[in-house]
Design an enzyme around this catalytic site. Structure first.
Site, PDB file in Angstrom:
ATOM      1  N   CYS A 113       0.654  -1.065   0.004  1.00  0.00           N
ATOM      2  CA  CYS A 113       0.104  -0.010   0.091  1.00  0.00           C
ATOM      3  C   CYS A 113       0.850   1.401   0.015  1.00  0.00           C
ATOM      4  O   CYS A 113       0.320   2.496   0.011  1.00  0.00           O
ATOM      5  CB  CYS A 113      -1.069   0.047   1.375  1.00  0.00           C
ATOM      6  SG  CYS A 113      -2.021  -1.318   0.989  1.00  0.00           S
ATOM      7  N   HIS A 252      -2.765   7.221   4.391  1.00  0.00           N
ATOM      8  CA  HIS A 252      -3.459   5.937   3.825  1.00  0.00           C
ATOM      9  C   HIS A 252      -4.699   5.647   4.290  1.00  0.00           C
ATOM     10  O   HIS A 252      -5.022   5.506   5.432  1.00  0.00           O
ATOM     11  CB  HIS A 252      -2.587   4.784   3.768  1.00  0.00           C
ATOM     12  CG  HIS A 252      -2.594   3.388   3.434  1.00  0.00           C
ATOM     13  ND1 HIS A 252      -3.409   3.312   2.120  1.00  0.00           N
ATOM     14  CD2 HIS A 252      -2.624   2.165   3.634  1.00  0.00           C
ATOM     15  CE1 HIS A 252      -3.733   1.916   1.990  1.00  0.00           C
ATOM     16  NE2 HIS A 252      -3.330   1.485   3.019  1.00  0.00           N
ATOM     17  N   ASN A 282     -10.060   0.562   1.456  1.00  0.00           N
ATOM     18  CA  ASN A 282      -8.587   0.628   1.297  1.00  0.00           C
ATOM     19  C   ASN A 282      -8.103   0.174  -0.138  1.00  0.00           C
ATOM     20  O   ASN A 282      -8.497  -0.963  -0.562  1.00  0.00           O
ATOM     21  CB  ASN A 282      -7.884  -0.502   2.281  1.00  0.00           C
ATOM     22  CG  ASN A 282      -6.590  -0.401   2.083  1.00  0.00           C
ATOM     23  OD1 ASN A 282      -5.692   0.125   1.058  1.00  0.00           O
ATOM     24  ND2 ASN A 282      -5.909  -0.977   3.218  1.00  0.00           N
TER      25      ASN A 282
HETATM   26  O1  UT7 Z   1      -2.748  -1.275   3.905  1.00  0.00           O
HETATM   27  C1  UT7 Z   1      -2.526  -2.327   4.994  1.00  0.00           C
HETATM   28  C2  UT7 Z   1      -3.977  -2.930   4.887  1.00  0.00           C
HETATM   29  N1  UT7 Z   1      -4.263  -3.573   6.564  1.00  0.00           N
HETATM   30  C3  UT7 Z   1      -4.820  -2.960   7.415  1.00  0.00           C
HETATM   31  O2  UT7 Z   1      -5.034  -1.759   7.567  1.00  0.00           O
HETATM   32  C4  UT7 Z   1      -5.364  -3.783   8.427  1.00  0.00           C
HETATM   33  C5  UT7 Z   1      -5.233  -3.323   9.852  1.00  0.00           C
HETATM   34  N2  UT7 Z   1      -6.115  -4.002  10.936  1.00  0.00           N
HETATM   35  C6  UT7 Z   1      -7.189  -3.805  10.980  1.00  0.00           C
HETATM   36  O3  UT7 Z   1      -7.973  -2.712  10.504  1.00  0.00           O
HETATM   37  C7  UT7 Z   1      -8.304  -4.432  12.030  1.00  0.00           C
HETATM   38  O4  UT7 Z   1      -7.116  -5.205  12.513  1.00  0.00           O
HETATM   39  C8  UT7 Z   1      -9.276  -5.253  11.211  1.00  0.00           C
HETATM   40  C9  UT7 Z   1     -10.585  -4.318  10.896  1.00  0.00           C
HETATM   41  C10 UT7 Z   1      -9.043  -6.146  10.101  1.00  0.00           C
HETATM   42  C11 UT7 Z   1     -10.015  -6.203  12.398  1.00  0.00           C
HETATM   43  O5  UT7 Z   1     -10.289  -5.423  13.451  1.00  0.00           O
HETATM   44  P1  UT7 Z   1     -10.004  -6.093  15.154  1.00  0.00           P
HETATM   45  O6  UT7 Z   1     -10.832  -4.833  15.904  1.00  0.00           O
HETATM   46  O7  UT7 Z   1      -8.773  -5.991  15.061  1.00  0.00           O
HETATM   47  O8  UT7 Z   1     -10.735  -7.189  15.097  1.00  0.00           O
HETATM   48  P2  UT7 Z   1     -10.164  -8.546  15.270  1.00  0.00           P
HETATM   49  O9  UT7 Z   1      -9.401  -9.048  14.321  1.00  0.00           O
HETATM   50  O10 UT7 Z   1      -9.550  -8.669  16.835  1.00  0.00           O
HETATM   51  O11 UT7 Z   1     -11.644  -9.557  15.414  1.00  0.00           O
HETATM   52  C12 UT7 Z   1     -12.443  -9.392  16.326  1.00  0.00           C
HETATM   53  C13 UT7 Z   1     -13.600 -10.305  16.124  1.00  0.00           C
HETATM   54  C14 UT7 Z   1     -12.939 -11.931  15.747  1.00  0.00           C
HETATM   55  O12 UT7 Z   1     -13.882 -12.805  16.677  1.00  0.00           O
HETATM   56  P3  UT7 Z   1     -13.697 -13.228  17.939  1.00  0.00           P
HETATM   57  O13 UT7 Z   1     -12.307 -14.229  17.666  1.00  0.00           O
HETATM   58  O14 UT7 Z   1     -13.495 -12.361  18.689  1.00  0.00           O
HETATM   59  O15 UT7 Z   1     -14.917 -14.098  18.081  1.00  0.00           O
HETATM   60  C15 UT7 Z   1     -13.251 -11.934  14.366  1.00  0.00           C
HETATM   61  O16 UT7 Z   1     -13.245 -13.036  13.888  1.00  0.00           O
HETATM   62  O17 UT7 Z   1     -14.133 -10.024  15.044  1.00  0.00           O
HETATM   63  C16 UT7 Z   1     -14.387 -11.138  14.211  1.00  0.00           C
HETATM   64  N3  UT7 Z   1     -14.389 -10.536  12.732  1.00  0.00           N
HETATM   65  C17 UT7 Z   1     -15.500 -10.181  12.128  1.00  0.00           C
HETATM   66  N4  UT7 Z   1     -16.731 -10.284  12.623  1.00  0.00           N
HETATM   67  C18 UT7 Z   1     -17.779  -9.710  11.911  1.00  0.00           C
HETATM   68  C19 UT7 Z   1     -13.315 -10.520  11.723  1.00  0.00           C
HETATM   69  N5  UT7 Z   1     -13.845  -9.821  10.809  1.00  0.00           N
HETATM   70  C20 UT7 Z   1     -15.123  -9.533  10.979  1.00  0.00           C
HETATM   71  C21 UT7 Z   1     -16.312  -9.327  10.122  1.00  0.00           C
HETATM   72  N6  UT7 Z   1     -17.503  -9.251  10.707  1.00  0.00           N
HETATM   73  N7  UT7 Z   1     -15.983  -8.856   8.864  1.00  0.00           N
END
Ligand code: UT7
Length: 325
Positions: A113, A252, A282
């Site tokens: 990115c 970004h 993104n």
């Molecule tokens: O250009 C570089 C690109 N990458 C980024 O910028 C990514 C940076 N990271 C993020 O933006 C965040 O980490 C995410 C948006 C990807 C995830 O947010 P988070 O607050 O870190 O969530 P998490 O990964 O801790 O997940 C929390 C829960 C999980 O469930 P459990 O294990 O707590 O039961 C996930 O399985 O949310 C669940 N989850 C979802 N639930 C509903 C993950 N994706 C989703 C979804 N809808 N789309």
């Protein structure tokens, strides 16, 4: 002293919209979850037959128009992408042919990115050294083609789009400072396993879904906040400026929470930060140039303004560029 100055910008987003509500129909997710965790409401997806070079072309034509420059005056194209038309030849070469410019230098640059930031950095060096006069710098992605629409933690984040900028040699300040970084030890945080020499395409690699983007979102999040802040501070300091001298900060567009965390750490008022991720998600290397183009066309970024842009991405890479428009 010679500078590289941005003379014109352009962008292109495919027409088809994929909203958070659309995801609810086939994924275990909700509009509420996506909006509250990311700030994204919808993203664009290129229809079949529209490829990265096509939207890169649309954005480039608009940038050349704004710069009032025919494609024949370009002496190079640098294109950042992680979703090229092909692994080879480069999408930049396909773009060179579409634009009908001369047999100029054209190459793709892979920095996740941060692709547009890196391309601008390289272009700046070439222009300031006198090696090039007019360069086309592009960030373009049809990233939907490498999205795993069964993986709710990644596919809701990304969208397609392209942004371009024409940079030219100038006696007036343009790009003032530019700081790029990498940390290859963290390559596994965000990558696509298949299609390269390690895991070439096989029936098994397809079955394993190796040809889709994989990400450790939590760790990327932490590194993103830290690296965006560090690079931004460095770019401002190297320019002998203070954060309050910045007229507009264009980070970004990955996640609203990341942008908010960085904004607070930089002590930047909300009105000085440009955000459009609710519309596009993104778009990887296209995110900063699309936002820059929109900001200019909306009058949020004006001639003479000091603009700070910053990005992070696969590699792990990160960087910031400070310029006078
Ligand atoms: O250009 C570089 C690109 N990458 C980024 O910028 C990514 C940076 N990271 C993020 O933006 C965040 O980490 C995410 C948006 C990807 C995830 O947010 P988070 O607050 O870190 O969530 P998490 O990964 O801790 O997940 C929390 C829960 C999980 O469930 P459990 O294990 O707590 O039961 C996930 O399985 O949310 C669940 N989850 C979802 N639930 C509903 C993950 N994706 C989703 C979804 N809808 N789309």
């Amino acid at each position: 002293m010679k500078y590289a100055k941005i003379l014109g910008t352009g962008s292109c987003a495919p027409d088809k919209i994929l909203s958070n509500k659309d995801f609810e129909k086939f994924l275990e997710t909700t509009d509420e979850w996506i909006t509250s965790r990311t700030g994204i409401k919808e993203r664009r997806v290129a229809e079949e037959g529209i490829n990265t070079s096509d939207i890169a072309y649309e954005a480039s034509v608009k940038a050349l128009e704004k710069a009032n420059m025919p494609a024949s005056e370009l002496d190079g194209i640098i294109l950042g992408t992680i979703s090229p038309d092909f692994i080879f030849p480069s999408t930049a070469c396909i773009l060179q042919s579409k634009l009908g410019c001369g047999n100029i230098m054209a190459f793709d640059l892979l920095a996740g990115c941060s692709g547009f930031q890196y391309a601008l950095h390289v272009g700046n060096g070439m222009v300031c050294s006198g090696q090039s006069k007019n360069l086309l710098i592009v960030g373009a992605e049809v990233i939907s083609r490498i999205m795993d629409y069964e993986d709710r933690s990644t596919c809701i984040l990304f969208g397609d789009g392209a942004g371009a900028a024409v940079i030219s040699q100038s006696d007036e300040p343009g790009i003032i400072s530019s700081c790029m970084n990498s940390d290859g030890a963290n390559w596994k945080l965000l990558y696509m396993p298949g299609g390269g020499s390690r895991i070439p395409a096989t029936e098994e690699s397809v079955k394993n879904r190796d040809h889709f983007l994989k990400m450790n979102g939590k760790d990327v999040y932490k590194l993103a906040v830290k690296s965006l802040k560090t690079a931004s501070v460095e770019a401002v300091e190297r320019a002998n400026l203070k954060p309050e001298d910045i007229d507009l900060f264009i980070p970004h567009q990955a996640n609203l929470r990341i942008i908010e965390a960085v904004r607070k750490r930089l002590d930047m008022p909300e009105e000085k930060v440009y955000i459009n991720l609710e519309k596009y998600g993104n778009t990887s290397s296209a995110s900063v140039p699309i936002a820059l183009d929109e900001a200019i066309r909306a009058g949020r970024a004006k001639k003479g303004d000091i603009i700070l842009t910053a990005a992070f991405g696969a590699g792990f890479t990160w960087g910031a560029t400070l310029f006078k428009l």
